[in-house]
Write a protein that holds these residues in place. Structure first.
Motif, short mmCIF file in Angstrom:
data_model
loop_
_atom_site.label_atom_id
_atom_site.label_comp_id
_atom_site.label_asym_id
_atom_site.label_seq_id
_atom_site.Cartn_x
_atom_site.Cartn_y
_atom_site.Cartn_z
N ILE A 103 0.86 -1.18 0.00
CA ILE A 103 0.00 0.00 0.00
C ILE A 103 0.89 1.23 0.00
CG2 ILE A 103 -1.78 1.25 1.27
CD1 ILE A 103 -2.38 -1.56 2.61
N LEU A 104 0.71 2.08 -0.99
CA LEU A 104 1.51 3.29 -1.13
C LEU A 104 0.71 4.51 -0.69
CD1 LEU A 104 2.86 2.46 -4.70
CD2 LEU A 104 4.00 2.02 -2.51
N ASN A 105 1.38 5.65 -0.56
CA ASN A 105 0.66 6.85 -0.15
C ASN A 105 -0.32 7.33 -1.22
OD1 ASN A 105 2.57 7.80 -1.92
ND2 ASN A 105 3.30 9.44 -0.62
N ILE A 106 -0.18 6.84 -2.45
CA ILE A 106 -1.10 7.20 -3.52
C ILE A 106 -2.17 6.14 -3.76
CG2 ILE A 106 0.49 8.74 -4.73
CD1 ILE A 106 1.14 6.36 -6.62
N THR A 107 -2.10 5.05 -3.01
CA THR A 107 -3.07 3.96 -3.19
C THR A 107 -4.46 4.45 -2.79
OG1 THR A 107 -1.39 2.29 -2.73
CG2 THR A 107 -3.68 1.61 -2.49
N GLY A 108 -5.43 4.06 -3.60
CA GLY A 108 -6.82 4.39 -3.28
C GLY A 108 -7.31 3.60 -2.07
N ASP A 109 -8.60 3.59 -1.86
CA ASP A 109 -9.23 2.90 -0.74
C ASP A 109 -8.93 1.40 -0.81
OD1 ASP A 109 -11.19 1.43 0.80
OD2 ASP A 109 -12.35 3.28 0.93
N VAL A 110 -8.24 0.88 0.21
CA VAL A 110 -7.83 -0.52 0.22
C VAL A 110 -9.04 -1.45 0.25
CG1 VAL A 110 -6.52 -2.28 1.47
CG2 VAL A 110 -5.62 0.05 1.27
N SER A 111 -10.09 -1.09 0.98
CA SER A 111 -11.29 -1.91 1.01
C SER A 111 -11.91 -2.01 -0.37
CB SER A 111 -12.32 -1.33 1.99
OG SER A 111 -11.84 -1.42 3.30
N GLU A 112 -11.90 -0.91 -1.12
CA GLU A 112 -12.42 -0.92 -2.48
C GLU A 112 -11.55 -1.78 -3.39
OE1 GLU A 112 -13.15 2.97 -4.08
OE2 GLU A 112 -14.39 3.56 -2.38
N LEU A 113 -10.23 -1.74 -3.18
CA LEU A 113 -9.33 -2.58 -3.96
C LEU A 113 -9.65 -4.05 -3.73
CD1 LEU A 113 -6.82 -3.43 -5.59
CD2 LEU A 113 -5.43 -2.86 -3.59
N ILE A 114 -9.79 -4.44 -2.48
CA ILE A 114 -10.10 -5.84 -2.17
C ILE A 114 -11.44 -6.23 -2.78
CG2 ILE A 114 -10.63 -7.45 -0.30
CD1 ILE A 114 -8.51 -5.84 1.37
N ASP A 115 -12.41 -5.36 -2.67
CA ASP A 115 -13.73 -5.62 -3.25
C ASP A 115 -13.62 -5.78 -4.77
OD1 ASP A 115 -16.56 -5.98 -2.86
OD2 ASP A 115 -16.85 -3.97 -3.70
N ALA A 116 -12.84 -4.92 -5.41
CA ALA A 116 -12.66 -4.99 -6.86
C ALA A 116 -11.96 -6.29 -7.27
CB ALA A 116 -11.88 -3.78 -7.36
N LEU A 117 -10.96 -6.71 -6.51
CA LEU A 117 -10.29 -7.98 -6.80
C LEU A 117 -11.28 -9.14 -6.70
CD1 LEU A 117 -6.92 -7.50 -4.87
CD2 LEU A 117 -7.20 -7.65 -7.35
N GLU A 118 -12.11 -9.08 -5.67
CA GLU A 118 -13.07 -10.15 -5.45
C GLU A 118 -14.11 -10.23 -6.58
OE1 GLU A 118 -14.87 -11.93 -1.42
OE2 GLU A 118 -15.33 -9.82 -1.77
N LYS A 119 -14.41 -9.08 -7.19
CA LYS A 119 -15.41 -9.02 -8.26
C LYS A 119 -14.80 -9.19 -9.65
CE LYS A 119 -18.46 -5.95 -5.72
NZ LYS A 119 -18.93 -4.57 -5.62
N ALA A 120 -13.48 -9.32 -9.73
CA ALA A 120 -12.82 -9.43 -11.03
C ALA A 120 -13.31 -10.67 -11.78
CB ALA A 120 -11.30 -9.46 -10.86
#
Length: 147
Positions: A118-135
């Motif tokens: 996770i970088l300082n420019i990373t978006g919402d981590v919960s949204e990232l996980i949700d997006a991975l799950e929906k891929a």
């Protein structure tokens, strides 16, 4: 209809006591203060079944998570482009992939483990996980660790 997993951030006072005790028991096990789940559960005052029921669903949220990593295991269809879709999803949220491991697919399903920084420019981590799950092609996602 496929069950959707959502992630929430709630204040400690809103979390049921049993879930807080599961976190406490996990900490006892991770720090090697107790050797077994039974001992950890007894020490915090919950049943083993409660521990196993919730252990994969609650973990502490770290406000200052930049520079930290998390590791996920994903099972997905073994189809051309599906792994690329996962990697593009991580890129979209401007996180950094540290490691990728894919086991040999079995019965058309591949198991992929990603370690993501996770970088300082990373978006919402919960949204990232949700997006991975929906891929596309994803059957299952499990968070293995957070550092």
């Amino acid at each position: 209809m496929k069950e959707r997993n959502d992630y929430y951030v709630v204040k400690r006072k809103a979390v049921p006591e049993v879930l807080l005790k599961v976190v406490e028991a996990k900490h006892l096990l991770e720090s090697a203060k107790v050797p077994t789940v039974q001992e950890a559960a007894e020490q915090v005052g919950i049943s083993r079944s409660s521990f196993y029921k919730y252990k994969d669903d609650i973990f502490p949220f770290h406000e200052h998570s930049m520079g930290r990593t998390f590791t996920v295991m994903i099972q997905l269809d073994d189809e051309p482009g599906f792994l690329s879709g996962l990697l593009n999803c991580v890129a979209k949220y401007q996180a950094n992939i540290l490691t990728i491991h894919q086991a040999i697919p079995v019965n058309g399903v591949a198991s992929v483990t990603l370690s993501i920084e996770i970088l300082n420019i990373t978006g919402d981590v919960s949204e990232l996980i949700d997006a991975l799950e929906k891929a596309q092609g994803v059957h299952y996602l499990k968070i293995l660790s957070r550092e």
